[in-house]
Design an enzyme around this catalytic site. Structure first.
Site, PDB file in Angstrom:
ATOM      1  N   HIS A 148      81.849  21.802  41.246  1.00  0.00           N
ATOM      2  CA  HIS A 148      82.177  22.947  40.292  1.00  0.00           C
ATOM      3  C   HIS A 148      83.502  22.589  39.915  1.00  0.00           C
ATOM      4  CE1 HIS A 148      78.955  25.804  41.173  1.00  0.00           C
ATOM      5  NE2 HIS A 148      78.262  24.758  41.045  1.00  0.00           N
ATOM      6  N   GLU A 162      86.197  24.809  39.970  1.00  0.00           N
ATOM      7  CA  GLU A 162      87.049  25.517  40.797  1.00  0.00           C
ATOM      8  C   GLU A 162      87.251  24.465  42.048  1.00  0.00           C
ATOM      9  OE1 GLU A 162      84.609  29.003  39.053  1.00  0.00           O
ATOM     10  OE2 GLU A 162      84.279  26.642  39.489  1.00  0.00           O
ATOM     11  N   CYS A 220      81.441  31.577  40.976  1.00  0.00           N
ATOM     12  CA  CYS A 220      80.002  31.885  41.846  1.00  0.00           C
ATOM     13  C   CYS A 220      80.353  32.185  43.205  1.00  0.00           C
ATOM     14  CB  CYS A 220      79.521  30.655  41.865  1.00  0.00           C
ATOM     15  SG  CYS A 220      79.758  29.056  42.606  1.00  0.00           S
ATOM     16  N   CYS A 265      82.259  29.374  45.096  1.00  0.00           N
ATOM     17  CA  CYS A 265      83.804  29.125  44.759  1.00  0.00           C
ATOM     18  C   CYS A 265      84.491  30.253  45.059  1.00  0.00           C
ATOM     19  CB  CYS A 265      83.827  28.566  43.077  1.00  0.00           C
ATOM     20  SG  CYS A 265      82.765  27.201  42.604  1.00  0.00           S
TER      21      CYS A 265
END
Length: 173
Positions: free
Chosen positions: A60, A62, A90, A93
């Site tokens: 992801h 992040e 999410c 993260c």
């Protein structure tokens, strides 16, 4: 000690940097989420979703930005840093964000299905965890949401086209 003054124009500017990363994800057929990490007014990390490209569910924006920022700082602790991300983090993260001790998280579009910065739960400010982040939601929200909506609308069109029957049309002779 006085609380730091939040400069909303800086938030607007740095979210623009995150949006540029999200556009790179879009161009790569990845879910268009971008992230930047800022320390002392300077971007120290930039990333976008690369789950499909890297075949890695943890890739992801992040997570990739956190790894870059740790390298830039020379430590796994990211105190005095702010994460700008185009979509609410999410749970995975958010857990990493708490672990690395980011001071602040600024996000664009909320995620009512999986958001862990206040939508379905708030891991970033969970009382029993060892660290809590300041959270600023909704920065350039319309732009962030529009990019996601356009991407998923295109995905639905592609999916529908792929599921339609192909082949020669039979002719009556």
């Amino acid at each position: 000690m006085d609380a730091p003054i939040i400069d909303l124009q800086s938030d607007h500017y740095f979210m623009g940097e995150a949006l540029r990363q999200a556009a790179r994800a879009y161009a790569a057929a990845e879910v268009p989420i971008g992230a930047v990490i800022v320390r002392e007014g300077r971007v120290i990390a930039r990333a976008y979703n690369q789950v499909e490209l890297l075949k890695d569910a943890t890739a992801h924006a992040e997570m990739l930005a956190i790894t870059q920022a740790e390298e830039a700082v020379g430590d796994w602790r990211l105190n005095a840093c702010t994460l700008y991300v185009t979509k609410e983090p999410c749970p995975m993260c958010a857990g990493a964000i708490v672990h690395v001790r980011l001071d602040r998280v600024v996000f664009g579009a909320s995620d009512p299905k999986a958001g862990a910065a206040g939508s379905i739960l708030n891991l970033l400010q969970f009382p029993s965890l060892n660290h809590r982040c300041e959270v600023t939601p909704g920065v350039r929200e319309a732009e962030c949401r529009s990019l996601l909506q356009s991407f998923f609308a295109e995905q639905r069109v592609r999916s529908k086209a792929a599921s339609e029957p192909k082949g020669d049309v039979q002719r009556d002779e």
